[in-house]
Scaffold this motif. Structure first.
Motif, PDB file in Angstrom:
ATOM      1  N   ALA A   1       9.562  -8.504 -16.538  1.00  0.00           N
ATOM      2  CA  ALA A   1       8.397  -8.935 -17.279  1.00  0.00           C
ATOM      3  C   ALA A   1       7.372  -9.545 -16.354  1.00  0.00           C
ATOM      4  CB  ALA A   1       8.805  -9.955 -18.339  1.00  0.00           C
ATOM      5  N   SER A   2       6.139  -9.139 -16.533  1.00  0.00           N
ATOM      6  CA  SER A   2       5.053  -9.722 -15.759  1.00  0.00           C
ATOM      7  C   SER A   2       4.451 -10.849 -16.569  1.00  0.00           C
ATOM      8  CB  SER A   2       3.990  -8.667 -15.460  1.00  0.00           C
ATOM      9  OG  SER A   2       2.877  -9.262 -14.858  1.00  0.00           O
ATOM     10  N   GLN A   3       4.421 -12.025 -16.015  1.00  0.00           N
ATOM     11  CA  GLN A   3       3.895 -13.149 -16.744  1.00  0.00           C
ATOM     12  C   GLN A   3       2.424 -13.319 -16.460  1.00  0.00           C
ATOM     13  OE1 GLN A   3       6.694 -16.307 -15.597  1.00  0.00           O
ATOM     14  NE2 GLN A   3       7.056 -16.451 -17.774  1.00  0.00           N
TER      15      GLN A   3
ATOM     16  N   GLY B   1      -0.524 -18.115 -22.472  1.00  0.00           N
ATOM     17  CA  GLY B   1      -0.532 -16.831 -23.165  1.00  0.00           C
ATOM     18  C   GLY B   1       0.724 -16.043 -23.019  1.00  0.00           C
ATOM     19  N   GLY B   2       1.739 -16.600 -22.366  1.00  0.00           N
ATOM     20  CA  GLY B   2       3.014 -15.912 -22.319  1.00  0.00           C
ATOM     21  C   GLY B   2       3.038 -14.781 -21.343  1.00  0.00           C
ATOM     22  N   GLY B   3       3.999 -13.885 -21.533  1.00  0.00           N
ATOM     23  CA  GLY B   3       4.276 -12.859 -20.535  1.00  0.00           C
ATOM     24  C   GLY B   3       3.597 -11.558 -20.817  1.00  0.00           C
TER      25      GLY B   3
ATOM     26  N   TRP C   1      12.942 -11.363 -14.485  1.00  0.00           N
ATOM     27  CA  TRP C   1      13.916 -10.261 -14.442  1.00  0.00           C
ATOM     28  C   TRP C   1      15.275 -10.802 -14.852  1.00  0.00           C
ATOM     29  CZ3 TRP C   1      17.067  -7.989 -10.041  1.00  0.00           C
ATOM     30  CH2 TRP C   1      17.493  -6.689 -10.340  1.00  0.00           C
ATOM     31  N   LEU C   2      16.338 -10.429 -14.149  1.00  0.00           N
ATOM     32  CA  LEU C   2      17.701 -10.835 -14.491  1.00  0.00           C
ATOM     33  C   LEU C   2      18.062 -12.167 -13.858  1.00  0.00           C
ATOM     34  CD1 LEU C   2      19.505  -7.427 -13.766  1.00  0.00           C
ATOM     35  CD2 LEU C   2      18.445  -8.162 -15.883  1.00  0.00           C
ATOM     36  N   ASN C   3      18.936 -12.921 -14.530  1.00  0.00           N
ATOM     37  CA  ASN C   3      19.506 -14.092 -13.879  1.00  0.00           C
ATOM     38  C   ASN C   3      20.802 -13.689 -13.151  1.00  0.00           C
ATOM     39  OD1 ASN C   3      21.658 -14.053 -15.750  1.00  0.00           O
ATOM     40  ND2 ASN C   3      20.592 -15.412 -17.159  1.00  0.00           N
ATOM     41  N   LYS C   4      21.466 -14.648 -12.570  1.00  0.00           N
ATOM     42  CA  LYS C   4      22.625 -14.334 -11.723  1.00  0.00           C
ATOM     43  C   LYS C   4      23.723 -13.617 -12.504  1.00  0.00           C
ATOM     44  CE  LYS C   4      26.014 -16.474  -8.599  1.00  0.00           C
ATOM     45  NZ  LYS C   4      26.475 -17.739  -7.978  1.00  0.00           N
TER      46      LYS C   4
ATOM     47  N   GLU D   1      12.921 -15.973 -13.437  1.00  0.00           N
ATOM     48  CA  GLU D   1      11.517 -15.926 -13.015  1.00  0.00           C
ATOM     49  C   GLU D   1      11.402 -15.956 -11.496  1.00  0.00           C
ATOM     50  OE1 GLU D   1       8.027 -19.106 -13.119  1.00  0.00           O
ATOM     51  OE2 GLU D   1       8.454 -18.332 -15.134  1.00  0.00           O
ATOM     52  N   PHE D   2      10.470 -15.178 -10.966  1.00  0.00           N
ATOM     53  CA  PHE D   2      10.179 -15.207  -9.538  1.00  0.00           C
ATOM     54  C   PHE D   2       8.720 -14.812  -9.332  1.00  0.00           C
ATOM     55  CE2 PHE D   2      11.323 -10.866 -10.410  1.00  0.00           C
ATOM     56  CZ  PHE D   2      10.597 -10.080  -9.522  1.00  0.00           C
ATOM     57  N   SER D   3       8.259 -14.901  -8.104  1.00  0.00           N
ATOM     58  CA  SER D   3       6.848 -14.679  -7.811  1.00  0.00           C
ATOM     59  C   SER D   3       6.687 -13.604  -6.746  1.00  0.00           C
ATOM     60  CB  SER D   3       6.205 -15.985  -7.333  1.00  0.00           C
ATOM     61  OG  SER D   3       4.841 -15.790  -7.025  1.00  0.00           O
TER      62      SER D   3
END
Length: 667
Positions: free
Chosen positions: A2-4, A10-12, A349-352, A328-330
């Motif tokens: 997902a692109s935030q 305003g969310g993702g 994206w995915l968590n661990k 979440e990441f950048s």
């Protein structure tokens, strides 16, 4: 993936990747029949009228803080509410309604333009995420956009435009895309690269998702425009992201799309080999997609080193230090003007736990053909994956009801696919009792997904049912299930082709003309197919038809080569059994003995009781013809165990015999 919204409000954006749906506004539900929240004004004031009593200069700030408190409290119970009762939903939506009421009350005060824009954006975001009051959300955004435009609040303006496109897309796809194109032109003219990327990724998402606007080619073109821009600006992480998204879109086309996917992945590998860093999330996604490419071509030898590389990567403790629980990441973006601080495109994206679950699933795929040879390693991977997928609920700590439902659906889908391939593994080693048990568990897990008959998972479940019916001698039901798969899939799809190949084997003895017609219908697709396994299966079926001896021999040799290239042990011992039967039946020679022994030993190694019995019987007959009576008797005794299992399985669907008394009365 997902692109935030880069502006933070305003969310993702969209769901771009293979993983759980993003934890951001997507769908909207209410506990009331009308699905509209009636906002409770706890401060006793009507819409648009300031309070009669002065409540202090910091009240709007307090109201904003209260909003966050109420929404956070609601999201803390989001997963529980998605599984709970009407009372749980009522409590959840009361918290949401109270948070909205706080924002409405704050808007009754004279606020600074920036603060008012933030409040309106937050208000519209909650309406979009938690309700179906899209008209009210759009009205709030339009007022906020006018305010942000008058006061040159570009970041907030873009955030509101981003959310407005998503809201409009709910009701009018074409208008939303036209609006988005206009916004893209505006930010390009103003040279705002971060928002140009964000809007273009949103366009990709809207074109790629299922629905009336679905268009993989247009989605790919959107990604290539992003790639071209990022290449000109040397935004290397955006280059990697766009390339990975293109690879994923290409893989939707099955084996035919692998070549394009590999070209896209090659761009990422070139960056990595050049020493350019990309986020660890994109590194892992690159490895997963690279394995998928080899799997879709059935290139077993390529998969093992790639899988070892993935396992080594995931076992590095340092990889998880900055990996957030919400995924979440950048992605770094160079600022639009020199001297400004670096910017980042936020994605989710995915968590661990999600990553490890997908890793176990793919590991089971890679080891699928070697499952018996490696003492059930594929089954162990899938078993661990099923354990891990049940731990995914631990990551549902802060999530809306709709986001929780989306992630729960993803979890159930992944769990269903694990059960599906676990059952296929059991079918390969003819453990039909266990396969039937797993099939029932699969059906139970899939029920809440409410699958459409032509959805990929539903079709694979139907195909599995056909395989189990076929293997347990319920041939009529098997043909019906294969026909159902064929009628709901494109004629050139792999699932349709393999279903027809199985039908041919059933129909040949009693309806050869229909079997020949089915074979003719797929002959244009199979010889040049890029999937080695499918090509090998087609050649094997063609070889087992009655025909000229030389042609049969050539086909069988070719089938063995393709089966070996794909690492398919099962097809190998089936072909060996047929070769022995076709060329050495009734023959007394050393070559006949070697052929029968090889067929028996390979089938036994594959733990397939039916073909073990076939090969063992031919080997025993061969020994008896040569006069080796003692060895023939010993072999027959070894065949007894397999014979009992085969008879039990093949007669399980036959009607029970009538009672003894009833038979005597009839006589």
């Amino acid at each position: 993936m997902a692109s935030q919204n880069p502006g933070g409000g305003g969310g993702g954006g969209g769901y771009y990747g293979w993983g759980p749906p993003p934890q951001h506004p997507q769908q909207h539900a209410q506990y009331t029949p009308t699905r509209n929240i009636h906002h409770a004004h706890h401060y006793g004031h009507g819409h648009g009228q300031p309070p009669a009593q002065q409540m202090g200069p910091d009240l709007p700030t307090v109201l904003l803080a209260l909003t966050d408190t109420y929404i956070t409290a609601a999201h803390a119970s989001g997963y529980k509410t998605s599984l709970g009762t009407a009372s749980d939903a009522e409590a959840y939506y009361k918290l949401v309604a109270t948070g909205l009421a706080c924002l409405e009350t704050a808007l009754q005060y004279r606020l600074q333009p920036r603060v008012e824009s933030i409040v309106r954006l937050r208000y519209a975001s909650i309406l979009y995420e938690e309700t179906e009051n899209l008209d009210e959300a759009e009205e709030a955004l339009n007022k906020g956009l006018q305010l942000a435009t008058r006061n040159n609040l570009m970041e907030l303006k873009c955030s509101m435009q981003y959310l407005l496109v998503k809201i409009t897309f709910k009701t009018n796809h074409k208008a939303a895309l036209l609006m988005l194109n206009s916004f893209i032109q505006d930010v390009e003219t103003l040279d705002i690269p971060l928002w140009t990327y964000s809007f273009r990724f949103l366009r990709f998402h809207l074109l790629a998702e299922a629905g009336p606007t679905h268009d993989d080619q247009a989605a790919t073109n959107a990604l290539r425009s992003i790639y071209s821009m990022s290449k000109d600006r040397m935004d290397v992480q955006v280059i990697a992201l766009a390339s990975l998204m293109e690879a994923m879109i290409s893989l939707r086309g099955g084996a035919d799309g692998v070549e394009n996917a590999q070209r896209a992945l090659a761009r990422v590998f070139t960056q990595q080999n050049g020493g350019l860093d990309i986020p660890p999330q994109l590194e892992v996604l690159t490895q997963l997609l690279d394995i998928c490419c080899s799997l879709m071509l059935s290139r077993a030898q390529e998969c093992d080193p790639k899988l070892r590389k993935l396992h080594t990567s995931l076992d590095q403790p340092g990889r998880w230090l900055n990996w957030k629980e919400d995924g979440e990441f950048s992605v770094d973006v160079h600022p639009g003007r020199p001297g400004r601080p670096p910017e980042g495109l936020k994605l989710r994206w995915l968590n661990k736990d999600d990553v490890f679950t997908v890793g176990y699933f793919l590991s089971g795929h890679v080891k699928f053909q070697k499952n018996v040879e490696e003492n059930g390693k594929a089954e162990r991977f899938l078993t661990e994956g099923l354990k891990t997928v049940d731990r995914i609920t631990a990551g549902f700590t802060q999530m809306s009801v709709e986001a929780s439902k989306s992630k729960l659906a993803w979890k159930r889908s992944l769990k269903s696919y694990m059960y599906l391939y676990y059952a296929f593994l059991l079918c390969m080693r003819t453990d039909w009792d266990s396969a039937l048990k797993i099939f029932k568990q699969l059906e139970e897990v899939a029920v809440p997904l409410a699958l459409l008959p032509n959805s990929p998972l539903a079709l694979h479940i139907t195909y599995l049912r056909a395989i189990i019916n076929h293997g347990t001698n319920d041939l009529y039901q098997a043909v019906q299930a294969y026909t159902e798969v064929v009628s709901n899939t494109p004629v050139d799809s792999e699932l349709s082709i393999i279903s027809k190949l199985n039908q041919i084997l059933i129909l040949r003895p009693q309806n050869p003309s229909e079997a020949d017609a089915l074979l003719t219908s797929i002959e244009r697709y199979c010889p040049q197919h890029k999937n080695e396994l499918l090509k090998a299966a087609y050649i094997a079926v063609k070889a087992t038809a009655r025909g000229e001896l030389v042609k049969t021999k050539n086909y069988l040799s070719l089938a063995l080569r393709h089966a070996a290239a794909a690492g398919n042990v099962q097809l190998t011992f089936i072909v060996l059994n047929f070769m022995c039967h076709r060329f050495f039946s009734g023959v007394v020679s050393e070559q006949a003995e070697k052929s029968a022994k090889a067929a028996w030993q390979n089938a036994k190694k594959g733990r397939d009781t039916l073909w073990t019995l076939m090969g063992g019987q031919m080997y025993a007959d061969c020994l008896a013809r040569k006069g080796n009576d003692l060895e023939a008797i010993r072999q027959q005794q070894m065949n007894e165990e397999a014979s009992l299992q085969v008879i039990k399985n093949l007669t399980r669907n036959l009607p029970p015999p009538p009672p003894y008394q009833e038979v005597m009365q009839q006589q």
